[in-house]
Design an enzyme around this catalytic site. Structure first.
Site, PDB file in Angstrom:
ATOM      1  N   CYS A 152       0.856  -1.197   0.000  1.00  0.00           N
ATOM      2  CA  CYS A 152       0.000   0.000   0.000  1.00  0.00           C
ATOM      3  C   CYS A 152       0.888   1.242   0.000  1.00  0.00           C
ATOM      4  O   CYS A 152       0.627   2.228  -0.677  1.00  0.00           O
ATOM      5  CB  CYS A 152      -0.884   0.037   1.236  1.00  0.00           C
ATOM      6  SG  CYS A 152      -1.909  -1.412   1.489  1.00  0.00           S
ATOM      7  N   CYS A 185       2.461   3.247  -3.198  1.00  0.00           N
ATOM      8  CA  CYS A 185       1.743   4.334  -3.875  1.00  0.00           C
ATOM      9  C   CYS A 185       1.301   5.427  -2.910  1.00  0.00           C
ATOM     10  O   CYS A 185       1.375   6.606  -3.214  1.00  0.00           O
ATOM     11  CB  CYS A 185       0.504   3.795  -4.583  1.00  0.00           C
ATOM     12  SG  CYS A 185       0.852   2.620  -5.886  1.00  0.00           S
ATOM     13  N   CYS A 244     -34.717  -0.976  10.520  1.00  0.00           N
ATOM     14  CA  CYS A 244     -33.635  -0.326  11.263  1.00  0.00           C
ATOM     15  C   CYS A 244     -34.226   0.759  12.157  1.00  0.00           C
ATOM     16  O   CYS A 244     -33.865   0.919  13.321  1.00  0.00           O
ATOM     17  CB  CYS A 244     -32.640   0.327  10.313  1.00  0.00           C
ATOM     18  SG  CYS A 244     -31.957  -0.759   9.059  1.00  0.00           S
ATOM     19  N   ARG A 250     -21.679  -5.913  11.026  1.00  0.00           N
ATOM     20  CA  ARG A 250     -22.625  -5.470  12.053  1.00  0.00           C
ATOM     21  C   ARG A 250     -24.042  -5.403  11.489  1.00  0.00           C
ATOM     22  O   ARG A 250     -25.004  -5.780  12.141  1.00  0.00           O
ATOM     23  CB  ARG A 250     -22.199  -4.088  12.590  1.00  0.00           C
ATOM     24  CG  ARG A 250     -22.954  -3.666  13.808  1.00  0.00           C
ATOM     25  CD  ARG A 250     -22.593  -4.547  14.989  1.00  0.00           C
ATOM     26  NE  ARG A 250     -23.558  -4.475  16.083  1.00  0.00           N
ATOM     27  CZ  ARG A 250     -24.679  -5.181  16.148  1.00  0.00           C
ATOM     28  NH1 ARG A 250     -24.996  -6.010  15.166  1.00  0.00           N
ATOM     29  NH2 ARG A 250     -25.482  -5.090  17.169  1.00  0.00           N
ATOM     30  N   CYS A 296     -27.456  -7.420  12.734  1.00  0.00           N
ATOM     31  CA  CYS A 296     -28.722  -6.761  13.033  1.00  0.00           C
ATOM     32  C   CYS A 296     -29.867  -7.382  12.233  1.00  0.00           C
ATOM     33  O   CYS A 296     -30.925  -7.669  12.778  1.00  0.00           O
ATOM     34  CB  CYS A 296     -28.622  -5.275  12.675  1.00  0.00           C
ATOM     35  SG  CYS A 296     -28.699  -4.175  14.096  1.00  0.00           S
TER      36      CYS A 296
END
Lengths: 287, 109
Positions: free
Chosen positions: A103, A106, A203, A244, A248
């Protein structure tokens, strides 16, 4: 007689005080998140215009946790997620793939991606897809490094996303929701308000209408994503946002969407926009 | 050798003579207990850090014998009374014979 009624009155008012204290224990008030004694992070902010009629104030999930958990996040030494951040930084500098690049080849220092986390998810360079940070990393790995893509919630992936998030700690969450992203945002919003599963929960049923209340033995937060990838005490590792989400949706007894699916990326954008104004917490500590 | 083993220590830079300071240490280590079975049904061999020692200017501060039930990334926090300036030496001993060391100095203020 007079004395007695007064006593009852006092008892009643004490009871009222106690019960209101219980009902409004969450989000905790007067708490300031200062990391390492020097960096103050925003954990409470006025809701953006998009949320008019839904929420007045947005709160970091940290404000719904116990004081012991909150203290862990206030010091990098006691934040268990930092061990993984160190591993992420090692991976950042590690050459992988056929092109002999890491990584760092660059992007130099991870600090160069300081603004990345707060803007995620974001439309890709060609503008035809919405990408999460995981997509960007795998794009780099497969097209620039000649390396294999990592799995969405693998240890390597979460530790590198955590390292990038820590670099962007303190930046204010502000994903772009207009232009080409508007369509994704609408889709995410629709998902947010759609009831799923045998329990028929959206939600919003929990995280908008009932935050601060209990769900079984746990405290419901607003479901903000600014602390992710988060170290969860329940599984002692870093957890991605999509992981996560999956948890849920599964808890509504529904067949969940996959990590990295278009649905979850759209939802990630919408949920991130709901948390606009909060600080990126790097690695949050949650239960 | 267990991979990704990295000791971390937090010691205040300075302290007043007679002050009690808190030291925190953490080492990333899988702490494989030797009681779990792997995917092939065989026991995963035990690999833990079995001893942790902290010395101050050559005098022993704490010497801990560690057992397999201790969880991943063992963390120790303990108090030391500082009388003179000096150097803390922290040493972790791995089952496989590896020794991890870390040193931190503290001055009097």
């Amino acid at each position: 007689m007079h004395l007695r009624s007064r006593r009852i009155l006092i008892a009643a008012s004490v009871f009222a005080l106690m019960s209101s204290a219980t009902a409004y224990a969450d989000p905790v008030e007067g708490f300031e998140l200062v990391v390492n004694g020097e960096m103050t992070l925003v954990t409470e902010a006025p809701a953006s215009a998009n949320l008019e009629g839904a929420l007045d104030t947005v709160y970091s999930g940290l404000l719904f946790r116990e004081s012991e958990t909150r203290e862990m996040e206030m010091d990098d030494f006691s934040n268990p997620g930092m061990v993984f951040v160190d591993q992420g930084l090692d991976l950042w500098n590690k050459v992988d793939g056929t092109d002999g690049k890491s990584c760092a080849s660059c992007h130099d220092d991870v600090e160069s991606l300081k603004e990345t986390r707060a803007a995620m998810p974001k439309m890709n360079p060609t503008g035809d897809d919405l990408w999460s940070m995981e997509n960007y990393i795998n794009n780099c790995r497969t097209t620039k490094m000649g390396a294999e893509a990592w799995k969405w919630s693998s240890d390597q992936m979460t530790s590198v996303t955590a390292a990038i998030s820590v670099a962007g700690r303190g930046e204010v969450v502000n994903p772009k929701v207009d232009g080409a992203a508007a369509e994704w945002w609408e889709k995410g919003k629709e998902l947010y308000y759609t009831r799923f599963g045998q329990l028929e929960l959206s939600c919003a049923n929990c995280h908008e209408q009932n935050y601060g209340n209990m769900i079984r033995a746990d405290h419901l937060s607003q479901g903000q994503t600014n602390g992710f990838p988060a170290y969860r005490l329940k599984n002692a590792k870093l957890n991605s946002i999509h992981n996560r989400f999956k948890g849920c949706v599964r808890d509504t007894r529904a067949e969940t969407f996959g990590e990295g699916s278009a649905e979850f990326r759209a939802l990630e954008l919408y949920v991130a926009s709901r948390g606009a104004g909060l600080s990126v917490e790097g690695v949050g500590v949650r239960n | 050798m267990a991979s990704d083993v990295k000791p971390r220590v937090k010691v205040p830079k300075s302290a007043a003579a007679g002050e009690i300071v808190t030291l925190k240490t953490l080492i990333s280590h899988p702490m494989e207990s030797g009681q779990r079975k792997g995917g092939d049904g065989n026991l995963v061999p035990r690999s833990i850090i079995n001893r942790f020692v902290c010395d101050y200017n050559g005098a022993n501060v704490i010497d801990v014998k560690m057992e397999p039930a201790i969880s991943t990334n063992p963390y120790f926090e303990f108090d030391v009374k500082i009388e003179t300036a000096g150097e803390f030496a922290f040493t972790w001993y791995d089952d496989d014979g590896s020794v991890y060391e870390e040193k931190k100095s503290i001055s009097l203020s």
